[in-house]
Scaffold this motif. Sequence first.
Motif, short mmCIF file in Angstrom:
data_model
loop_
_atom_site.label_atom_id
_atom_site.label_comp_id
_atom_site.label_asym_id
_atom_site.label_seq_id
_atom_site.Cartn_x
_atom_site.Cartn_y
_atom_site.Cartn_z
N LYS A 71 0.82 -1.21 0.00
CA LYS A 71 0.00 0.00 0.00
C LYS A 71 0.85 1.26 0.00
O LYS A 71 0.37 2.34 -0.32
CB LYS A 71 -0.93 -0.01 1.22
CG LYS A 71 -1.97 -1.12 1.18
CD LYS A 71 -2.84 -1.10 2.43
CE LYS A 71 -3.86 -2.22 2.39
NZ LYS A 71 -4.71 -2.24 3.63
N GLU A 72 2.12 1.11 0.36
CA GLU A 72 3.03 2.25 0.38
C GLU A 72 3.93 2.29 -0.85
O GLU A 72 4.87 3.07 -0.91
CB GLU A 72 3.88 2.21 1.65
CG GLU A 72 3.05 2.28 2.92
CD GLU A 72 3.91 2.36 4.17
OE1 GLU A 72 5.10 2.68 4.06
OE2 GLU A 72 3.37 2.12 5.26
N ALA A 244 4.17 -3.33 -13.53
CA ALA A 244 4.30 -3.10 -12.09
C ALA A 244 3.18 -2.21 -11.59
O ALA A 244 2.57 -2.48 -10.55
CB ALA A 244 5.66 -2.48 -11.77
N ALA A 245 2.88 -1.16 -12.33
CA ALA A 245 1.78 -0.27 -11.94
C ALA A 245 0.46 -1.01 -11.93
O ALA A 245 -0.36 -0.86 -11.01
CB ALA A 245 1.71 0.92 -12.89
N GLU A 246 0.23 -1.86 -12.94
CA GLU A 246 -1.00 -2.64 -13.01
C GLU A 246 -1.08 -3.66 -11.88
O GLU A 246 -2.13 -3.83 -11.25
CB GLU A 246 -1.09 -3.34 -14.36
CG GLU A 246 -2.16 -4.43 -14.47
CD GLU A 246 -3.58 -3.93 -14.27
OE1 GLU A 246 -4.47 -4.77 -14.05
OE2 GLU A 246 -3.81 -2.69 -14.33
N PHE A 251 -3.61 -5.42 -6.89
CA PHE A 251 -3.51 -5.85 -5.50
C PHE A 251 -4.35 -4.95 -4.60
O PHE A 251 -5.12 -5.43 -3.75
CB PHE A 251 -2.05 -5.83 -5.05
CG PHE A 251 -1.85 -6.19 -3.60
CD1 PHE A 251 -1.77 -7.52 -3.20
CD2 PHE A 251 -1.76 -5.20 -2.63
CE1 PHE A 251 -1.59 -7.85 -1.87
CE2 PHE A 251 -1.59 -5.53 -1.29
CZ PHE A 251 -1.50 -6.85 -0.91
N ALA A 252 -4.23 -3.65 -4.78
CA ALA A 252 -4.98 -2.70 -3.94
C ALA A 252 -6.48 -2.82 -4.16
O ALA A 252 -7.28 -2.66 -3.23
CB ALA A 252 -4.52 -1.28 -4.23
N PRO A 257 -4.74 -9.06 -12.03
CA PRO A 257 -4.09 -8.08 -12.90
C PRO A 257 -4.31 -8.38 -14.36
O PRO A 257 -4.49 -9.53 -14.76
CB PRO A 257 -2.61 -8.20 -12.52
CG PRO A 257 -2.47 -9.59 -12.00
CD PRO A 257 -3.75 -9.92 -11.31
N ARG A 258 -4.32 -7.33 -15.18
CA ARG A 258 -4.42 -7.46 -16.65
C ARG A 258 -3.08 -7.00 -17.21
O ARG A 258 -2.83 -5.80 -17.34
CB ARG A 258 -5.59 -6.65 -17.19
CG ARG A 258 -6.95 -7.09 -16.66
CD ARG A 258 -8.09 -6.31 -17.29
NE ARG A 258 -8.06 -4.91 -16.92
CZ ARG A 258 -8.62 -4.42 -15.81
NH1 ARG A 258 -9.27 -5.24 -14.98
NH2 ARG A 258 -8.55 -3.12 -15.53
#
Length: 263
Positions: A71-72, A244-246, A251-252, A257-258
């Motif tokens: 989350k961080e 990585a961004a996806e 996760f959040a 993920p796609r």
Amino acid sequence: MSETFTYVLLERRDGASFVTINRPEQRNALNNVVLAELGRAVDIAAADPETACIVITGAGDKAFCAGGDLKEMGAPNDLLAEHQGRGALAAFFGKLWAAGKPTIARVDGYCLAGGFGVALACDLVVASDRSTFGAPEVKVGLWPYMISLPLIRSMPPKQALKLMMTGERVDARRGAEIGFLTDVVPADQLDKQVAEYVRAFRSVSPQAIALGRSSFYQIVDHEPQARLALLHANLGVALTMPDAAEGLAAFAEKRSPRWAAEK
């Protein structure tokens, strides 16, 4: 031993310094503050003449450490500060290896990602039979860069690569078979086994341990800090990639993920 921390507990018991990650509600997840405090605690313990060995553990019975606090790890406001913060794990590994005293990971519960690396960076890893291990970073579009070195130091490299490529979790029995665990015991025997090691280290020469242990790590892996610096740089690059961004967003948002190739 009078220093206090936000997320870490430090106490000396029976000749050992116990360093406890104290975020049980977050499964003892790592963030920059935790890592800085862990490093400071190890420094204090290493300098304490009454400490024969250092025990790293996690609060509660659910997790030793479930890894970095994802989350961080969102989009950073200060790229340089975030990059330097990610290097705190490498710095902590260096402090463990340079401590000059035996280090023991006392593992009970989840031991994942960065937490897996923290455990395997210790000299000995004593785990309860209900513990679970893994490097699941690939499942959120990342790679376990910073823990690669502790992993390949602790098991055959191809076994480490398999764990990193698949993100699979393994139980303590399998961990012992692979070779990254020193001992697997029932949960109610965990403290007894750790205490036996503490007694053993109290009875041997501190000077012999300091010099011999340093020699061991120089033989096992020459120039570990240079290797950690390379992994640190690659992690910084990886976090700029779309997958990585996806992965972190998925996760959040608690969804699958796609990945870029699937869109």
